[in-house]
Design an enzyme around this catalytic site. Structure first.
Site, short mmCIF file in Angstrom:
data_model
loop_
_atom_site.label_atom_id
_atom_site.label_comp_id
_atom_site.label_asym_id
_atom_site.label_seq_id
_atom_site.Cartn_x
_atom_site.Cartn_y
_atom_site.Cartn_z
N LYS A 156 2.46 -10.77 -22.64
CA LYS A 156 2.40 -10.97 -21.18
C LYS A 156 3.41 -12.04 -20.78
O LYS A 156 3.43 -13.12 -21.35
CB LYS A 156 0.98 -11.38 -20.77
N HIS A 211 3.48 -15.06 -14.38
CA HIS A 211 2.30 -15.92 -14.45
C HIS A 211 1.82 -16.31 -13.05
O HIS A 211 1.40 -17.43 -12.80
CB HIS A 211 2.60 -17.18 -15.28
N ARG A 241 -2.63 -6.38 -4.34
CA ARG A 241 -3.80 -6.67 -3.53
C ARG A 241 -4.55 -5.43 -3.05
O ARG A 241 -5.55 -5.56 -2.34
CB ARG A 241 -3.38 -7.51 -2.30
N GLY A 287 -5.16 -10.76 -10.67
CA GLY A 287 -5.72 -12.06 -11.04
C GLY A 287 -6.60 -12.70 -10.01
O GLY A 287 -7.82 -12.53 -10.01
#
Length: 339
Positions: A211, A235, A270, A289
């Site tokens: 990742k 990230h 989203r 996330g």
């Protein structure tokens, strides 16, 4: 459970996140610890904004067909190509409403109940890795632990712990090499060479995911190292300011390595429409996330399950409105980039 109530509950339970109506990184820029993007926050903000430039091409003239949103990975079939991204040390970055175990239970079990799977996190304190692993073990290995790029001995030790829980796969967020906060807490991380990664990946029979890939060059290195898959990720804009967005680099990475390994992507996704855009531009699946954290703080296990099905339902509806009968039917002709 409805989404409005979920957001209202989350606002009461999270200290560091404003739970904005639109999670675009603008209100929390530079807030680390916390959930913001690094520095100016432009890495986080750009992830979200570049997805807004991609429009979906509607087409409803086709013969009636069943629509299948499922995907097969790691030898398992998942209901949606939508997974929770790894987030750890929630007391540091969110609030003390949950213990690490309680938070990870909400994420892991909620995703499992919805037919998908969660990636879990890692951190300086041992419990940040071990508590989610405990939850995964209680759920028959249903989870993907993510290991930071520590020293090799510690990485191998954590892989062995993951194997004991019979996890489906293991990941390393190689981009966490830029997390200065870890070094400040006395446990530094570092970049890894292709040879380093070859040795680590060869040490396990588990599918291994890297990742934090943001270039074609990086993706080709991952192929050379023997990775099962990559996550195109910056990230969440938390390790380097002013990066390109993940959706910008995804198509060129996909053109070079599609079929050689699995391609996941995260960063600013989203909605189910955003997931559709990612698949159209070359991803196999999407990680989400911060919104998953909001779902957990807003509704626990039920909130995570509800949120997953909400995004999955939006993906299903987008596929109906574009004539895509399954994920393999989604292609670049179904979207238009407007700048």
């Amino acid at each position: 459970m409805n989404y409005k109530i979920l957001l209202e509950n989350a606002r009461k339970n999270i200290k560091s996140c404003r739970v904005c109506q639109v999670c675009d990184g603008k209100a929390c820029k530079g807030e680390i610890p916390g959930i913001g993007g690094k520095g100016t926050g432009l890495g986080f903000i750009r992830n979200y904004e570049k997805l807004r430039e991609i429009k979906i091409n509607m087409d409803t003239i086709y013969s009636l067909q069943e629509v299948d949103t499922s995907i097969k990975l790691f030898g398992k079939r998942f209901k949606y190509p939508i997974f929770a991204a790894p987030i750890g040390d929630v007391k540091l970055n969110y609030s003390d409403f949950f213990t690490e175990y309680e938070y990870q239970k909400a994420i892991v079990v909620g995703c499992k109940n919805a037919g998908t799977i969660a990636f879990t996190g890692d951190g300086v304190k041992d419990y940040v890795f071990k508590k989610p692993l405990e939850v995964i073990g209680e759920n028959d290995g249903w989870g993907i632990p993510t290991i930071k790029p520590w020293k090799k001995d510690e990485i191998l030790k954590k892989i062995r712990l993951a194997e004991e829980k019979k996890v489906l796969a293991v990941a390393m967020d190689i981009d966490a090499a830029g997390l200065a906060l870890l070094g400040m807490q006395g446990k530094p991380v570092s970049p890894k060479s292709v040879d380093d990664l070859k040795e680590i990946i060869a040490s396990t029979k588990l599918p291994f995911i890297l990742k934090g890939i943001m270039t074609v060059k990086g993706a080709l290195k991952a192929v050379k190292a023997g990775a099962y898959g990559i996550v195109v990720s910056n990230h969440g804009g938390r390790v380097l300011d002013e990066t390109l967005s993940t959706i910008e680099v995804l198509p060129m990475i996909s053109r070079e390595v599609k079929g050689k390994l699995k391609i996941f992507v995260d960063g600013g996704f989203r909605s189910g429409l955003d997931v559709f855009k990612a698949i159209a531009l070359g991803a196999d699946a999407v990680l989400i996330g911060r919104p998953y954290s909001i779902a957990a703080y807003g509704g626990g296990i039920e909130g995570v399950e509800f949120y997953t099905n909400k995004i999955g339902g939006e993906l299903y509806n987008t596929m109906v409105m574009t004539g895509a009968k399954d994920l393999n039917s989604i292609d670049e002709s179904m979207v238009t980039i407007v700048k």
